[in-house]
Design an enzyme around this catalytic site. Sequence first.
Site, PDB file in Angstrom:
ATOM      1  N   SER A 107       0.827  -1.207   0.000  1.00  0.00           N
ATOM      2  CA  SER A 107       0.000   0.000   0.000  1.00  0.00           C
ATOM      3  C   SER A 107       0.869   1.269   0.000  1.00  0.00           C
ATOM      4  CB  SER A 107      -0.873  -0.012   1.267  1.00  0.00           C
ATOM      5  OG  SER A 107      -1.399   1.264   1.531  1.00  0.00           O
ATOM      6  N   TYR A 130      -2.352   5.702  -4.302  1.00  0.00           N
ATOM      7  CA  TYR A 130      -3.409   6.698  -4.115  1.00  0.00           C
ATOM      8  C   TYR A 130      -2.968   7.934  -4.855  1.00  0.00           C
ATOM      9  CZ  TYR A 130      -5.794   4.328  -0.338  1.00  0.00           C
ATOM     10  OH  TYR A 130      -6.518   3.440   0.395  1.00  0.00           O
ATOM     11  N   THR A 156      -5.964   2.815  -6.827  1.00  0.00           N
ATOM     12  CA  THR A 156      -7.230   2.816  -6.080  1.00  0.00           C
ATOM     13  C   THR A 156      -8.060   4.005  -6.545  1.00  0.00           C
ATOM     14  OG1 THR A 156      -6.203   1.746  -4.199  1.00  0.00           O
ATOM     15  CG2 THR A 156      -8.255   2.912  -3.775  1.00  0.00           C
ATOM     16  N   LYS A 252      -8.588  -0.441  -9.111  1.00  0.00           N
ATOM     17  CA  LYS A 252      -9.255  -1.086  -7.970  1.00  0.00           C
ATOM     18  C   LYS A 252     -10.335  -0.185  -7.383  1.00  0.00           C
ATOM     19  CE  LYS A 252      -8.283  -2.797  -3.314  1.00  0.00           C
ATOM     20  NZ  LYS A 252      -8.728  -1.635  -2.538  1.00  0.00           N
ATOM     21  N   HIS A 276     -14.001  -1.414  -1.477  1.00  0.00           N
ATOM     22  CA  HIS A 276     -12.958  -1.066  -0.499  1.00  0.00           C
ATOM     23  C   HIS A 276     -13.238  -1.770   0.841  1.00  0.00           C
ATOM     24  CE1 HIS A 276      -9.668   2.107  -0.287  1.00  0.00           C
ATOM     25  NE2 HIS A 276      -9.615   1.580   0.923  1.00  0.00           N
TER      26      HIS A 276
HETATM   27  C1  GLV Z   1      -7.380   2.896   3.292  1.00  0.00           C
HETATM   28  O1  GLV Z   1      -7.310   2.407   2.200  1.00  0.00           O
HETATM   29  C2  GLV Z   1      -8.297   2.475   4.249  1.00  0.00           C
HETATM   30  O2  GLV Z   1      -9.300   1.854   3.852  1.00  0.00           O
HETATM   31  O3  GLV Z   1      -8.078   2.740   5.420  1.00  0.00           O
END
Ligand code: GLV
Length: 379
Positions: A107, A130, A156, A252, A276
């Site tokens: 991530s 991100y 994302t 995603k 998510h």
């Molecule tokens: C970040 O992607 C989260 O969902 O905290």
Amino acid sequence: MKTMTCIEDLRQTARRKVPRAFFEYADGGAYAEQTLRANRADLARLNLRQRILLDVAGRKLDTAILGEPASLPLALAPIGLCGMQHGDGEILACRAAQAAGIPFTLSTMSICSIEDVAAAVDRPFWFQLYVMKDRGFIRELIERATAAKCSALVLTVDLQILGQRHRDIKNGMTVPPELRLSNLLDIATKPAWALSVMRGKRKTFGNIAGHIKGMENVNELSQWIGGQFDPTLSWKDVEWIAGLWKGKLILKGILDVEDARMAARTGAAALVVSNHGGRQLDGAPSSISMLPKIAEAVGSDIEILFDGGVRSGQDVFRALALGARACLSGRAYIYGLGAGGEAGVARAIEIMRNELDVTMALTGVKTVGEIGRENLAAM
Ligand code: GLV
């Protein structure tokens, strides 16, 4: 680890071992957690079609994800702050995934940096991005992922703004944890965790600290991140990123057929049907309920990956039956990481592998490519 017989065992152990703020950060979802629950409930509702007296010896679970061989149709999803579930969590999870022959996704919001992980493992991993307001920093991150030889960029696209997670606010969930008496007392009861995190390479956002001028202090950094989510994000930015990133691109966070059609037109290699993990739009449908429509609309144009509630090999089977090529698993391995570090992640993968294998045998399927709708029981 052998007595951990299912992902829920790992979850219960992680709950005991990891400070509450970090356990609940991973475990929880947005607002009333309706979508979080729907992800699991809708998967569980899909009954499997039991078949008998078919020769199911020599089953094969291997597949290809983005054209690369994988030992099973599973990848580890990007999860922020792995290094706060266990010291060096990102490195340990990546090692476990690679030993098992499946992809690991790092991530943007990791504790260990791209470079830390690349130096500690010997095969490429995926990097999740991100898009923040500071586009110069994003360009740099893409360059760093390229230099680290990441084999895919997972962009994302469902987090232009953060869905509120009540539990994080109540727990003072920051990195490091807010110095509240309740957090200190909680950490005092988790000495093994404290030791592992103390010994870990880093205690803050490894990809960001040291890369943004004047943002050395963790509180400043957290504030900077909070202000960096970009509500202006659009398909133009996807185009911009696709131009910068020469490798395979995965989008995603697709939960709508119209969006899936747009995603397929970007030239991305894959999309992930995802809400998510119920952490963004509470009230959105479960991922599994949207998967068949999306797979039907664009499955022949773009590879379909799936996440949202996958906690067992049976769940992986269900998603494949409805059109996914492979699943991403987040919480399942995070519980393993909290429960037992690298061995815990390895166990999480092994549990799901064994469950998928037995499920294939009892549904009369010998290869993952054969799994289809006909393997679900008619309702
Ligand atoms: C970040 O992607 C989260 O969902 O905290």
